[in-house]
Write a protein that holds these residues in place. Structure first.
Motif, short mmCIF file in Angstrom:
data_model
loop_
_atom_site.label_atom_id
_atom_site.label_comp_id
_atom_site.label_asym_id
_atom_site.label_seq_id
_atom_site.Cartn_x
_atom_site.Cartn_y
_atom_site.Cartn_z
N GLU A 43 0.98 -1.27 -0.06
CA GLU A 43 -0.19 -0.03 -0.17
C GLU A 43 1.09 1.33 -0.03
O GLU A 43 2.11 1.36 0.35
N ARG A 44 0.35 2.21 -0.48
CA ARG A 44 0.97 3.57 -0.29
C ARG A 44 0.95 3.92 0.85
O ARG A 44 0.11 4.04 1.92
N GLU A 45 2.44 4.40 1.18
CA GLU A 45 2.67 5.00 2.68
C GLU A 45 3.19 6.29 2.89
O GLU A 45 3.84 6.71 1.94
N LEU A 46 2.96 7.15 3.69
CA LEU A 46 3.59 8.27 3.99
C LEU A 46 4.92 8.00 4.47
O LEU A 46 5.28 7.36 5.28
N VAL A 47 5.81 8.83 3.84
CA VAL A 47 7.14 9.08 3.92
C VAL A 47 7.40 10.25 4.91
O VAL A 47 8.11 10.19 6.11
N ALA A 48 7.19 11.45 4.40
CA ALA A 48 7.54 12.52 5.14
C ALA A 48 6.33 13.71 4.68
O ALA A 48 5.82 13.67 3.95
N TYR A 63 7.96 12.35 10.03
CA TYR A 63 8.60 11.33 9.17
C TYR A 63 8.11 9.99 9.65
O TYR A 63 7.47 9.84 10.86
N ALA A 64 8.01 8.93 8.72
CA ALA A 64 7.80 7.66 8.85
C ALA A 64 9.00 7.05 9.69
O ALA A 64 10.17 7.55 9.54
#
Length: 121
Positions: free
Chosen positions: A44-49, A59-60
């Motif tokens: 799945e698409r994930e938040l990096v920053a 930040y992740a």
């Protein structure tokens, strides 16, 4: 019409660095939060920053201490400096921005087309 255009992806060896850029253009009244997401094959698409209009950053956990997000409000651009890259950072990276196109309109989310980052020896 609003466009987000990413650049800076590519192939890099483990331990290397890359800098991604994402420039917003078009009819823009204001830009609120901006951020970088990534999506690896089968995941799945994930938040990096993310970075707020005031400059607050988040930040992740997987990238803390290695990645740094910044923005240039005069250029409507957000950056992601990536260092100490690992093979597991391989993914398509997307930028997202919350943008108001008119002062009286609620902000909407806009996405870039994505840029590929591959970390491999």
């Amino acid at each position: 019409q609003v466009q987000l255009v990413e650049s800076g992806g590519g192939l890099v060896q483990p331990g290397g660095s890359l800098r991604l850029s994402c420039a917003a253009s078009g009819t823009i009244f204001s830009i609120n939060s901006m951020g970088w997401y990534r999506q690896a094959p089968g995941k799945e698409r994930e938040l990096v920053a993310g970075i707020s209009s005031a400059g607050s950053r988040n930040y992740a956990d997987s990238v803390k201490g290695r990645f740094s997000i910044s923005r240039d409000n005069a250029k409507n651009t957000v950056y992601l400096q990536m260092t100490s890259l690992k093979p597991e950072d391989t993914a398509t990276y997307y930028c997202k921005a919350s943008i108001s196109v008119r002062s009286w309109l609620k902000a909407g989310d806009y996405w870039g087309q994505g840029t590929q980052v591959t970390v491999s020896s």
